[in-house]
Scaffold this motif. Structure first.
Motif, mmCIF file in Angstrom:
data_model
loop_
_atom_site.group_PDB
_atom_site.id
_atom_site.type_symbol
_atom_site.label_atom_id
_atom_site.label_comp_id
_atom_site.label_asym_id
_atom_site.label_seq_id
_atom_site.Cartn_x
_atom_site.Cartn_y
_atom_site.Cartn_z
ATOM 1 N N ILE A 194 0.837 -1.207 0.000
ATOM 2 C CA ILE A 194 0.000 0.000 0.000
ATOM 3 C C ILE A 194 0.867 1.251 0.000
ATOM 4 O O ILE A 194 0.640 2.188 -0.778
ATOM 5 C CB ILE A 194 -0.934 0.006 1.227
ATOM 6 C CG1 ILE A 194 -1.855 -1.229 1.218
ATOM 7 C CG2 ILE A 194 -1.762 1.286 1.257
ATOM 8 C CD1 ILE A 194 -2.791 -1.321 0.052
ATOM 9 N N ILE A 195 1.882 1.283 0.864
ATOM 10 C CA ILE A 195 2.737 2.468 0.997
ATOM 11 C C ILE A 195 3.461 2.773 -0.305
ATOM 12 O O ILE A 195 3.554 3.928 -0.738
ATOM 13 C CB ILE A 195 3.746 2.268 2.144
ATOM 14 C CG1 ILE A 195 3.012 2.167 3.485
ATOM 15 C CG2 ILE A 195 4.762 3.410 2.189
ATOM 16 C CD1 ILE A 195 3.883 1.716 4.625
ATOM 17 N N ASN A 196 3.976 1.719 -0.959
ATOM 18 C CA ASN A 196 4.728 1.906 -2.208
ATOM 19 C C ASN A 196 3.827 1.976 -3.436
ATOM 20 O O ASN A 196 4.319 2.052 -4.566
ATOM 21 C CB ASN A 196 5.740 0.769 -2.379
ATOM 22 C CG ASN A 196 6.741 0.706 -1.247
ATOM 23 O OD1 ASN A 196 7.071 1.734 -0.650
ATOM 24 N ND2 ASN A 196 7.239 -0.481 -0.936
ATOM 25 N N GLN A 197 2.523 1.896 -3.226
ATOM 26 C CA GLN A 197 1.522 1.986 -4.293
ATOM 27 C C GLN A 197 1.709 0.917 -5.374
ATOM 28 O O GLN A 197 1.502 1.158 -6.562
ATOM 29 C CB GLN A 197 1.545 3.382 -4.929
ATOM 30 C CG GLN A 197 1.162 4.481 -3.954
ATOM 31 C CD GLN A 197 0.947 5.826 -4.633
ATOM 32 O OE1 GLN A 197 1.295 5.995 -5.788
ATOM 33 N NE2 GLN A 197 0.369 6.759 -3.915
ATOM 34 N N THR A 198 2.134 -0.270 -4.943
ATOM 35 C CA THR A 198 2.258 -1.387 -5.882
ATOM 36 C C THR A 198 1.022 -2.273 -5.866
ATOM 37 O O THR A 198 0.881 -3.153 -6.714
ATOM 38 C CB THR A 198 3.490 -2.243 -5.537
ATOM 39 O OG1 THR A 198 3.374 -2.716 -4.182
ATOM 40 C CG2 THR A 198 4.770 -1.427 -5.672
ATOM 41 N N ALA A 199 0.149 -2.053 -4.907
ATOM 42 C CA ALA A 199 -1.087 -2.834 -4.852
ATOM 43 C C ALA A 199 -2.001 -2.434 -6.003
ATOM 44 O O ALA A 199 -2.103 -1.247 -6.344
ATOM 45 C CB ALA A 199 -1.793 -2.598 -3.516
ATOM 46 N N PRO A 200 -2.665 -3.402 -6.630
ATOM 47 C CA PRO A 200 -3.568 -3.078 -7.747
ATOM 48 C C PRO A 200 -4.818 -2.361 -7.274
ATOM 49 O O PRO A 200 -5.190 -2.424 -6.104
ATOM 50 C CB PRO A 200 -3.900 -4.447 -8.339
ATOM 51 C CG PRO A 200 -3.729 -5.392 -7.198
ATOM 52 C CD PRO A 200 -2.613 -4.855 -6.369
ATOM 53 N N ILE A 201 -5.456 -1.669 -8.193
ATOM 54 C CA ILE A 201 -6.706 -0.977 -7.899
ATOM 55 C C ILE A 201 -7.860 -1.944 -8.128
ATOM 56 O O ILE A 201 -7.942 -2.602 -9.168
ATOM 57 C CB ILE A 201 -6.862 0.275 -8.773
ATOM 58 C CG1 ILE A 201 -5.740 1.279 -8.445
ATOM 59 C CG2 ILE A 201 -8.227 0.909 -8.569
ATOM 60 C CD1 ILE A 201 -5.741 2.499 -9.321
ATOM 61 N N TYR A 202 -8.741 -2.024 -7.148
ATOM 62 C CA TYR A 202 -9.810 -3.009 -7.179
ATOM 63 C C TYR A 202 -10.979 -2.549 -8.059
ATOM 64 O O TYR A 202 -11.541 -1.489 -7.849
ATOM 65 C CB TYR A 202 -10.302 -3.276 -5.756
ATOM 66 C CG TYR A 202 -11.416 -4.275 -5.651
ATOM 67 C CD1 TYR A 202 -11.247 -5.587 -6.104
ATOM 68 C CD2 TYR A 202 -12.642 -3.925 -5.094
ATOM 69 C CE1 TYR A 202 -12.257 -6.519 -6.002
ATOM 70 C CE2 TYR A 202 -13.667 -4.851 -4.986
ATOM 71 C CZ TYR A 202 -13.471 -6.143 -5.444
ATOM 72 O OH TYR A 202 -14.488 -7.055 -5.349
ATOM 73 N N LYS A 203 -11.310 -3.375 -9.069
ATOM 74 C CA LYS A 203 -12.454 -3.128 -9.956
ATOM 75 C C LYS A 203 -12.482 -1.707 -10.476
ATOM 76 O O LYS A 203 -13.497 -1.014 -10.402
ATOM 77 C CB LYS A 203 -13.770 -3.438 -9.229
ATOM 78 C CG LYS A 203 -14.024 -4.927 -9.039
ATOM 79 C CD LYS A 203 -15.427 -5.181 -8.528
ATOM 80 C CE LYS A 203 -15.698 -6.674 -8.412
ATOM 81 N NZ LYS A 203 -17.051 -6.962 -7.914
ATOM 82 N N ASP A 204 -11.353 -1.289 -11.031
ATOM 83 C CA ASP A 204 -11.279 0.080 -11.544
ATOM 84 C C ASP A 204 -11.284 0.101 -13.063
ATOM 85 O O ASP A 204 -10.853 1.039 -13.676
ATOM 86 C CB ASP A 204 -10.000 0.746 -11.014
ATOM 87 C CG ASP A 204 -10.048 2.264 -11.118
ATOM 88 O OD1 ASP A 204 -11.133 2.829 -10.909
ATOM 89 O OD2 ASP A 204 -9.020 2.871 -11.430
ATOM 90 N N GLY A 205 -11.767 -0.980 -13.682
ATOM 91 C CA GLY A 205 -11.694 -1.099 -15.133
ATOM 92 C C GLY A 205 -12.440 -0.012 -15.877
ATOM 93 O O GLY A 205 -11.932 0.546 -16.846
ATOM 94 N N GLN A 206 -13.640 0.337 -15.438
ATOM 95 C CA GLN A 206 -14.425 1.342 -16.149
ATOM 96 C C GLN A 206 -13.758 2.698 -16.086
ATOM 97 O O GLN A 206 -13.651 3.403 -17.073
ATOM 98 C CB GLN A 206 -15.828 1.415 -15.548
ATOM 99 C CG GLN A 206 -16.661 0.173 -15.797
ATOM 100 C CD GLN A 206 -18.046 0.290 -15.200
ATOM 101 O OE1 GLN A 206 -18.343 1.224 -14.448
ATOM 102 N NE2 GLN A 206 -18.903 -0.655 -15.531
#
Length: 636
Positions: free
Chosen positions: A98-110
């Motif tokens: 989370i801190i390094n912003q490497t986590a994917p964005i959840y259901k952000d396809g649209q």
């Protein structure tokens, strides 16, 4: 209040893993000065529920759960979605994502499609998705089976035929107990089916899942029918949702109240009815197979069950054996669950015996944990063994498998029956051959404990770890630790001030430095202010709830001291929660005593973990109250 990171934890039983993951995440975040709030999904329901404002303000979300935690709340957020065991074993790795912003964005396809974003999208493996849905059904089914199983078992204590009005053993109270327990057990398949479907298709899936589950139960498909029905229902509802997308938005209300229920029950209901016959046959075949195994091959069955239960202690393999045993209870098979329970109870008790057999080879904290594990094991909480297994998994886990297998084999040989899927020794009054069951468990635990203890002794000898008795360890600690018992050596009424007027952070530092100079603690106020400012550049010392702990280690400091200011007005400090600071607990450490520095920080930080202490600080109106508070807490 806002948090930089939010999290949700949950395991199927909601007893141990859920809260171990919460504690691990909170501890890892606290060490790094990161604000976090963890929502738990346990058997008592959802606790510390995340609000929409907290979700919106957070940088990201950690989901460490083996059940549904309503992930759709986090759409558009960076989300780490892992098994609950990862939350226990790898909290720092999850925080880093989370801190390094490497986590994917959840259901952000649209949103990504419309903005041209190239952010990675949250994906979940099919296997994990199936496992989470299955465990969501199990977690809701489990309390029903526990309650129903115990009720039936108690009724049998009045006589094996005490619930039969035609029998000479008939007892009216036992009849009601048996009937109520039976009704509860009959709900097992519908609830399992419904909550598997709910995990996949939310509320529409839940409604149809109950109906399909009742069809599965009525047609005698057993728990396998409930599982198949749950997944079938969930994906049928998802398919209908896809088809109904083309309908006008004005019909959204009609979808939930009419279209989903009617079309869902028509398709899923008929499908379940037609597959009931083969599912019933498969369920009966499995029951017959296990019954023959119990009678002709108890050693092989016990070996398989023992290995599965000790392999990951609460993980997917363990749960596979546990779910099978739980489900078979509803079909009247109490033998299989007896072996599963014994195998699950052994690991924590084995680690307790290990610390007794090789006490000097373990640290004081490990010995304490071992003693606690006797209690955890006796109540069927396997997870207490995880910290021991995590340190040397390739050695400890095989030893635990041996002990669990011995316990399961002996349980099947002794023909023990356990009608409740949880509770450990608490349910002994309703266990057949209870003393033989305890003997089987102790035999396995002692063997495992012996092997683990001997291995720990070899490790300690190899690493030349001095085996110091507890009393000597305490004596050494007392000699080497700082003399915080005499609080007057580091703080006094002269170094505690209330109603201090300061408009900025640097003014606070200047007044602290002047106070230290007046009482012979430092030689150069300017150097101390500079030390404080340099520390703030590294990272803020502003914690949460209006408290800051600035600190510096300088050669200009003559003796260690804690100087406390309670400010008349809040001062901007770039605190973790963005709130102004009203209480400043500053620490001045002579150069070359970094360990002292860390010790003081650690002790004060421990104080500030407790809300009661924070409240007492804010309510204190004079120096005497604050000194008394620190004297009590730091000398405890």
């Amino acid at each position: 209040m806002t948090y930089r990171i939010i999290a949700a934890t949950g395991c199927p039983t909601g007893i141990a893993h859920t809260f171990m993951a919460k504690e691990a995440l909170e501890e890892a975040a606290r060490k790094r000065g990161i604000s976090i709030k963890v929502e738990t999904h346990g058997q008592d329901g959802v606790q510390d529920t995340l609000t929409q404002a907290e979700i919106d303000a957070a940088d990201g979300v950690i989901i460490a759960a083996d059940k549904d935690v309503n992930r759709d709340r986090f759409i558009g957020k960076r989300v780490v979605n892992v098994a609950v065991s990862k939350g226990i074993k790898e909290p720092d790795k999850l925080l880093d994502a989370i801190i390094n912003q490497t986590a994917p964005i959840y259901k952000d396809g649209q949103r990504a499609a419309s903005t041209g974003s190239s952010e990675p999208q949250q994906k979940e493996s099919v296997i994990r998705s199936i496992y989470v849905s299955l465990m969501n059904g199990v977690s809701h089914m489990l309390p029903i089976v526990v309650a129903g199983g115990v009720m039936i078992a108690i009724s049998l204590m009045f006589g094996i035929h005490s619930a039969d009005p035609e029998s000479s053993q008939y007892n009216e109270f036992a009849y009601y107990m048996n009937t109520i327990g039976g009704i509860a057990m009959n709900l097992m398949v519908p609830v399992l089916c419904a909550y598997i479907a709910e995990s996949i298709a939310k509320r529409p899936g839940l409604i149809i899942g109950f109906i399909v589950g009742m069809i599965a139960f009525t047609n005698g498909t057993g728990f396998l029918g409930g599982i198949i029905g749950g997944f079938m229902t969930g994906y049928i509802i998802l398919g209908l949702g896809y088809l109904f997308k083309a309908l006008p938005k004005q019909l959204d209300g009609l979808k939930s109240i009419f279209l989903f229920p009617v079309f869902g029950i028509f398709i899923a209901g008929f499908a379940m009815w037609f597959i009931s016959a083969p599912m019933g046959w498969i369920n009966q075949a499995m029951m017959d197979f296990l019954a023959s195994f119990q009678n002709s091959n108890p050693i092989v069955l016990g070996l398989i069950v023992g290995i599965m239960c000790a392999f990951d202690m609460g993980g997917p393999v363990n749960k596979a054996a546990y779910v099978t045993g739980t489900a078979l209870l509803s079909d009247g098979n109490y033998f299989f669950m007896a072996g599963v329970s014994a195998a699950c109870i052994v690991p924590p008790i084995a680690t307790g015996f290990a610390t007794l057999f090789a006490g000097k080879a373990y640290s004081t904290s490990e010995r304490s944990a071992g003693l606690v594990n006797f209690l955890l094991g006796s109540t069927h909480i396997t997870e207490g063994a995880i910290p021991f297994a995590a340190k040397k998994p390739l050695k400890v886990i095989p030893f635990l498998m041996i002990g669990s297998s011995i316990a399961a084999i002996l349980t099947y040989v002794f023909k023990v029956q356990v009608p409740a899927p949880h509770g450990g020794f608490i349910v002994l009054p309703i266990v057949t051959h209870p003393f033989l069951w305890i003997l089987a468990i102790l035999a396995g635990a002692v063997v495992s404990g012996f092997f683990i203890g001997m291995d720990q002794k070899r490790t300690a000898a190899k690493n030349k770890v001095k085996e110091t008795p507890i009393a000597e360890t305490a004596a050494v600690t007392e000699k080497t630790a700082l003399p915080v018992q005499d609080i007057s050596q580091i703080m006094s009424l002269d170094t505690i001030k209330v109603d201090v007027k300061a408009a900025t952070q640097i003014e606070v530092f200047q007044q602290i430095a002047e106070t230290a100079k007046q009482h012979g603690i430092i030689t150069d106020p300017g150097a101390i202010v500079d030390g404080f400012l340099q520390r703030e550049k590294a990272s803020t010392t502003g914690m949460e709830q209006g408290i800051a702990i600035p600190h510096t280690e300088r050669s200009e400091v003559l003796k260690p001291a804690i100087i406390i200011f309670k400010l008349a007005d809040g001062v901007e400090w770039n605190a973790l929660d963005g709130q102004p600071i009203r209480i400043v607990i500053s620490m001045l450490i002579p150069a070359g005593t970094a360990s002292n520095h860390l010790y003081y920080l650690s002790e004060v930080s421990k104080m500030l973990v407790h809300q009661e202490t924070i409240d007492q600080l804010h309510h204190a109106t004079n120096s005497e109250d604050i000194l008394a508070l620190f004297s009590t807490k730091l000398s405890a």
